[in-house]
Design a protein around this motif. Sequence first.
Motif, mmCIF file in Angstrom:
data_model
loop_
_atom_site.group_PDB
_atom_site.id
_atom_site.type_symbol
_atom_site.label_atom_id
_atom_site.label_comp_id
_atom_site.label_asym_id
_atom_site.label_seq_id
_atom_site.Cartn_x
_atom_site.Cartn_y
_atom_site.Cartn_z
ATOM 1 N N GLY A 10 40.822 35.297 -28.945
ATOM 2 C CA GLY A 10 40.823 34.284 -27.899
ATOM 3 C C GLY A 10 39.670 33.305 -28.033
ATOM 4 O O GLY A 10 39.070 33.162 -29.097
ATOM 5 N N ARG A 11 39.345 32.632 -26.923
ATOM 6 C CA ARG A 11 38.215 31.694 -26.949
ATOM 7 C C ARG A 11 36.921 32.472 -27.158
ATOM 8 O O ARG A 11 36.661 33.463 -26.480
ATOM 9 N N LEU A 12 36.114 31.992 -28.082
ATOM 10 C CA LEU A 12 34.923 32.710 -28.506
ATOM 11 C C LEU A 12 33.653 31.987 -28.094
ATOM 12 O O LEU A 12 33.603 30.751 -28.076
ATOM 13 N N VAL A 13 32.628 32.771 -27.788
ATOM 14 C CA VAL A 13 31.301 32.234 -27.523
ATOM 15 C C VAL A 13 30.306 33.031 -28.350
ATOM 16 O O VAL A 13 30.617 34.117 -28.857
ATOM 17 N N ALA A 14 29.099 32.501 -28.468
ATOM 18 C CA ALA A 14 28.051 33.198 -29.209
ATOM 19 C C ALA A 14 26.735 33.113 -28.455
ATOM 20 O O ALA A 14 26.377 32.065 -27.908
ATOM 21 N N GLY A 15 26.031 34.224 -28.438
ATOM 22 C CA GLY A 15 24.640 34.249 -28.012
ATOM 23 C C GLY A 15 23.785 34.334 -29.262
ATOM 24 O O GLY A 15 24.034 35.181 -30.130
ATOM 25 N N VAL A 16 22.805 33.461 -29.372
ATOM 26 C CA VAL A 16 22.057 33.316 -30.629
ATOM 27 C C VAL A 16 20.558 33.449 -30.365
ATOM 28 O O VAL A 16 20.039 32.939 -29.370
ATOM 29 N N ASP A 17 19.882 34.112 -31.286
ATOM 30 C CA ASP A 17 18.431 34.240 -31.212
ATOM 31 C C ASP A 17 17.866 34.122 -32.620
ATOM 32 O O ASP A 17 18.522 34.489 -33.604
ATOM 33 N N GLY A 18 16.679 33.585 -32.725
ATOM 34 C CA GLY A 18 16.013 33.553 -34.012
ATOM 35 C C GLY A 18 15.593 34.955 -34.427
ATOM 36 O O GLY A 18 15.298 35.812 -33.587
ATOM 37 N N ASP A 209 14.831 43.957 -30.624
ATOM 38 C CA ASP A 209 14.669 43.024 -29.514
ATOM 39 C C ASP A 209 15.449 41.735 -29.753
ATOM 40 O O ASP A 209 16.019 41.161 -28.813
ATOM 41 N N ASP A 210 15.524 41.279 -31.015
ATOM 42 C CA ASP A 210 16.340 40.101 -31.336
ATOM 43 C C ASP A 210 17.809 40.366 -30.974
ATOM 44 O O ASP A 210 18.496 39.501 -30.432
ATOM 45 N N PHE A 211 18.282 41.579 -31.300
ATOM 46 C CA PHE A 211 19.668 41.940 -31.029
ATOM 47 C C PHE A 211 19.959 41.921 -29.533
ATOM 48 O O PHE A 211 20.952 41.328 -29.083
ATOM 49 N N LEU A 212 19.096 42.543 -28.722
ATOM 50 C CA LEU A 212 19.343 42.554 -27.279
ATOM 51 C C LEU A 212 19.246 41.154 -26.688
ATOM 52 O O LEU A 212 19.993 40.807 -25.769
ATOM 53 N N ASP A 213 18.343 40.333 -27.206
ATOM 54 C CA ASP A 213 18.260 38.946 -26.734
ATOM 55 C C ASP A 213 19.551 38.194 -27.048
ATOM 56 O O ASP A 213 20.061 37.427 -26.223
ATOM 57 N N ALA A 214 20.093 38.402 -28.251
ATOM 58 C CA ALA A 214 21.359 37.756 -28.598
ATOM 59 C C ALA A 214 22.482 38.255 -27.691
ATOM 60 O O ALA A 214 23.381 37.485 -27.316
ATOM 61 N N CYS A 215 22.435 39.543 -27.314
ATOM 62 C CA CYS A 215 23.455 40.088 -26.411
ATOM 63 C C CYS A 215 23.415 39.414 -25.043
ATOM 64 O O CYS A 215 24.458 39.011 -24.506
ATOM 65 N N VAL A 216 22.225 39.312 -24.461
ATOM 66 C CA VAL A 216 22.159 38.692 -23.131
ATOM 67 C C VAL A 216 22.471 37.208 -23.212
ATOM 68 O O VAL A 216 23.094 36.637 -22.310
ATOM 69 N N ASN A 217 22.100 36.562 -24.322
ATOM 70 C CA ASN A 217 22.468 35.156 -24.497
ATOM 71 C C ASN A 217 23.985 35.006 -24.578
ATOM 72 O O ASN A 217 24.545 34.012 -24.099
ATOM 73 N N ALA A 218 24.663 35.990 -25.189
ATOM 74 C CA ALA A 218 26.123 35.941 -25.293
ATOM 75 C C ALA A 218 26.775 36.077 -23.918
ATOM 76 O O ALA A 218 27.774 35.398 -23.619
ATOM 77 N N ILE A 219 26.227 36.942 -23.068
ATOM 78 C CA ILE A 219 26.744 37.039 -21.702
ATOM 79 C C ILE A 219 26.542 35.715 -20.974
ATOM 80 O O ILE A 219 27.421 35.244 -20.236
ATOM 81 N N MET A 220 25.393 35.059 -21.199
ATOM 82 C CA MET A 220 25.181 33.738 -20.611
ATOM 83 C C MET A 220 26.199 32.738 -21.141
ATOM 84 O O MET A 220 26.691 31.887 -20.395
ATOM 85 N N LEU A 222 29.259 33.323 -22.039
ATOM 86 C CA LEU A 222 30.502 33.544 -21.298
ATOM 87 C C LEU A 222 30.429 32.925 -19.911
ATOM 88 O O LEU A 222 31.404 32.328 -19.432
ATOM 89 N N ARG A 223 29.295 33.070 -19.254
ATOM 90 C CA ARG A 223 29.131 32.516 -17.910
ATOM 91 C C ARG A 223 29.121 30.985 -17.948
ATOM 92 O O ARG A 223 29.646 30.329 -17.044
ATOM 93 N N ILE A 224 28.529 30.416 -18.992
ATOM 94 C CA ILE A 224 28.578 28.958 -19.156
ATOM 95 C C ILE A 224 30.023 28.503 -19.317
ATOM 96 O O ILE A 224 30.460 27.528 -18.701
ATOM 97 N N LEU A 225 30.787 29.215 -20.154
ATOM 98 C CA LEU A 225 32.190 28.880 -20.368
ATOM 99 C C LEU A 225 32.966 28.919 -19.059
ATOM 100 O O LEU A 225 33.860 28.090 -18.827
ATOM 101 N N ALA A 226 32.615 29.857 -18.184
ATOM 102 C CA ALA A 226 33.315 30.020 -16.911
ATOM 103 C C ALA A 226 32.757 29.136 -15.799
ATOM 104 O O ALA A 226 33.257 29.159 -14.672
#
Length: 249
Positions: A10-18, A209-220, A222-226
């Motif tokens: 379906g429609r995809l989003v990404a949470g990204v971190d350096g 910590d980079d991984f968890l930051d990318a995870c929470v950014n990905a949830i954001m 989804l919320r931006i998309l909605a």
Amino acid sequence: MSGQDAPLQGRLVAGVDGCPAGWIAVLLEEGLTAPPQVLVTSRFADLLAREPRLEVLAVDMPIGLPDRIGPEGRGPEKHVRPLLGMRQSSVFSVPSRAAVYCEDYREACRIAQETSEPPRKVSKQAFHLFPKIRELDKALADERQERVFEVHPEVAFWRLNGGAPMSLPKKIKSRINPDGMEERRACLAAHGLEPAFLSQKPPRGAGADDFLDACVNAIMALRILAGLTEPFPKDFARDSRGHRIAIWA
């Protein structure tokens, strides 16, 4: 680009971190109807060019870069710091675009002072982010920024935690704090990510910590998309390239 293949349809989003290897991205499908995908890429431009198209990219990196910095700073930092309590030190001040494009620290401080009122130098923490900020700025030069949003993990956790900052730090003296990481995993699990996914070993070239930051950014993302987020500040400006100067949460 390396990662874990997942049948995202379906429609995809990404949470990204350096991260040390470049950028870590967590890809989610709208509605969380498919397993997440994790990947690491050396270039942010790879994410912009990815097929199927990413509808929203929420990235923990400054995007809008003013030509001059006034007494209030760049803008977003002043508005989000009061929300974070003990976590507000995670929000770095960002200087002018000209200072960001300096590769020498002393020169960056000189340019930052010349382009700010009152004159301000650059912190070493912010200076270490400059290569990533420049890369993102260049990647967006030929891209309409409307699908790329600046986020901040601790502000994102504040939002998901009912408007309260995380009580524990992710790191103590540059070392991972297991209790702080577990607090964030619990918050992410409450918003739909599986505990087993959150507890996995991060991909090569990225930290836990980079991984968890990318995870929470990905949830954001989804919320931006909605349409469930707001910008800080609400009356944000745009820089000379038309990029929004705002953090979304």
